[in-house]
Write an enzyme that holds these catalytic residues in place. Structure first.
Site, PDB file in Angstrom:
ATOM      1  N   SER A 138      -2.095  -0.795  -3.943  1.00 37.23           N
ATOM      2  CA  SER A 138      -2.863   0.432  -4.177  1.00 37.23           C
ATOM      3  C   SER A 138      -2.380   1.515  -3.228  1.00 37.23           C
ATOM      4  O   SER A 138      -1.546   1.281  -2.359  1.00 37.23           O
ATOM      5  CB  SER A 138      -4.362   0.189  -3.967  1.00 37.23           C
ATOM      6  N   GLU A 160       0.834  -1.201   0.000  1.00 39.67           N
ATOM      7  CA  GLU A 160       0.000   0.000   0.000  1.00 39.67           C
ATOM      8  C   GLU A 160       0.867   1.249   0.000  1.00 39.67           C
ATOM      9  O   GLU A 160       1.863   1.327   0.708  1.00 39.67           O
ATOM     10  CB  GLU A 160      -0.975   0.005   1.181  1.00 39.67           C
ATOM     11  N   CYS A 161       0.489   2.191  -0.837  1.00 44.41           N
ATOM     12  CA  CYS A 161       1.117   3.498  -0.970  1.00 44.41           C
ATOM     13  C   CYS A 161       2.608   3.359  -1.271  1.00 44.41           C
ATOM     14  O   CYS A 161       2.988   3.082  -2.401  1.00 44.41           O
ATOM     15  CB  CYS A 161       0.843   4.356   0.261  1.00 44.41           C
ATOM     16  N   ALA A 162       3.480   3.519  -0.298  1.00 44.88           N
ATOM     17  CA  ALA A 162       4.913   3.382  -0.555  1.00 44.88           C
ATOM     18  C   ALA A 162       5.240   2.014  -1.149  1.00 44.88           C
ATOM     19  O   ALA A 162       6.081   1.899  -2.046  1.00 44.88           O
ATOM     20  CB  ALA A 162       5.701   3.589   0.736  1.00 44.88           C
TER      21      ALA A 162
END
Length: 450
Positions: free
Chosen positions: A423, A336-338
């Site tokens: 995501s 997620e994200c990073a």
């Protein structure tokens, strides 16, 4: 007690972190908490209290879990300090849902209002009066004045607040020496500046100890009534509805190893995630994509959470052996994200793992907000049509090849296939414990990985 403020930038983190450290220095066992989907402040709370900082977010986990999660984190402690988010009554959209006030009422906890007194004196009383009377279910038990300029300034503020009937529990003078460095998403995480962060927390402890009435603050905390109901416990596979480990095709014998990314580039994660993975039957091994050239022995699944890979893009790119191993990894990956950025083909022109077909780049635009997302396909964590609540917070963008994994009102995002869930959505797995069970159940056995 809940440490709140009329607005962001008033000094909540200064007071909350300093108070945690000052109370710990007195020999008390302090439980640190943060309202909302913040990862950075809990890192400083953990340094101050000597135990994991935990988040309380009704949107991400549901109202019914806030008190149980609080009790879980506060078990065995003498006092709990909860730092708020934004202004006291600021919640999701134009509502008070998931606001500091909302969490304070769910915990039936008194509120300490931190007020920035710079450039005002008697008007402080009007501000406090408004916040103290706005919602009768929220009990403002006292005020800490921040950025007080002089003895005379403090005297004027105290006099006005005495007339308003709200006790002053502390007055903190302006002190630039306690400032914490920031960058594009807020404070620099404590894990990235460990030595300096420890020194900063020590300074905050000394500042709060000499500026606040710790005995009065403890009396206020003790005025909170006991919370009823059970403490949260990480559910096992049976509780989450998952099949027994030995009945899952391809599941490893014994406890599978889930490798969780850590180090300076990947500092974001909720403490409950690791607890859920262990309850689901996994051993958790932390690896650092900046330094480790291979995954932990026996890795059967990978979790790559949030952080600041954009700050370390060149160093991540230089660790080619690990990037290649992650790219070829045959087991499930949750990112997620990073973690999404690390899995992309590239980040700001630097080569990443290439497991997600997309290119990531820094932008000047801040993307921020809660998301009520619907999964469009099956992946290690998701099932088509399933709804998950998450949060976005980034200044990057990804150009994907292919269809998104999630959709929500006005947006879409992510990449999913049978081996990857990736995501921008930050998910609090305590609100969806099936995610941990799915990842562990689909992990690959060591014999498959050899």
């Amino acid at each position: 007690m809940v440490i709140a403020a009329p607005s962001s930038g008033s000094g909540k983190t200064t007071v909350a972190t300093g108070l945690m450290a000052a109370l710990r220095a007195r020999g008390l066992r302090v439980s640190p908490h943060k309202v909302g989907p913040d990862y950075i402040d809990p890192g400083y709370h953990a340094l101050a209290a000597g135990r994991p900082g935990r988040n309380l977010d009704p949107w991400l986990v549901g109202e019914e879990l806030v008190a149980p999660l609080f009790l879980h984190g506060a078990a065995g402690c003498d006092v709990a300090v909860v730092e708020g988010v934004m202004g006291l009554f600021d919640g999701r959209g134009d509502t008070g849902f998931a606001s500091t006030a909302h969490v304070a009422t769910l915990l039936d906890a008194p509120v300490v209002l931190v007020v920035d007194a710079a450039r005002q004196s008697r008007s402080v009383a009007a501000v406090v009066h408004g916040f103290a009377t706005f919602d009768p279910d929220v009990r403002v038990g006292g005020v800490v004045l921040n950025r007080v300029g002089s003895d005379r300034h403090e005297e004027l503020c105290r006099s006005a607040l005495a007339a308003a009937g709200v006790p002053v529990l502390g007055a903190i003078r302006r002190d630039d020496a306690v400032a914490t460095p920031s960058r594009h998403l807020g404070l620099v995480p404590a894990a990235e500046r460990r030595t300096e962060a420890v020194a900063a927390v020590d300074r905050l402890a000394a500042l709060v100890a000499r500026s606040c009435d710790l005995d009065a603050l403890l009396r206020l905390a003790r005025s909170a009534p006991p919370l009823g109901g059970p403490s949260w416990t990480p559910p096992t596979s049976a509780a989450t509805g998952g099949r027994p480990e030995e009945a899952v095709a391809g599941a490893p014998r014994g406890r599978p190893v889930v490798a969780v990314a850590g180090g300076a580039a990947f500092t974001f994660g909720y403490a409950e995630q690791v607890e859920l993975l262990r309850a689901a039957g996994a051993e958790v091994a932390v690896f650092d994509p900046l330094r480790d050239t291979r995954l932990p022995d026996g890795t059967g699944a990978i979790v790559i959470g949030g952080g600041f890979p954009e700050v370390y893009a060149a160093e991540l790119a230089a660790n080619e052996p690990l990037r290649q191993q992650v790219a070829a990894f045959p087991g499930p990956i949750a990112a997620e994200c990073a973690g999404l950025l690390y899995l992309c083909d590239e980040l700001d022109g630097q080569r990443m793992c290439g497991r997600v077909p997309g290119r990531a780049r820094m932008t000047s635009r801040l993307t921020l907000g809660y998301r009520d997302a619907v999964a469009l396909r099956r992946s290690p964590l998701t099932r088509a049509g399933e709804r998950l609540r998450g949060h976005e917070f980034h200044r990057t963008a990804v150009t994907y090849a292919g269809e998104p994994l999630f959709r929500w009102d006005g947006g879409h995002d992510g990449y999913g296939d049978p081996g990857v869930t990736a995501s921008y959505l930050h998910l609090h797995w305590a609100g969806a414990p099936r995610l941990a069970q799915r990842l562990v159940s689909s992990s690959r056995s060591p014999s498959v990985l050899r």
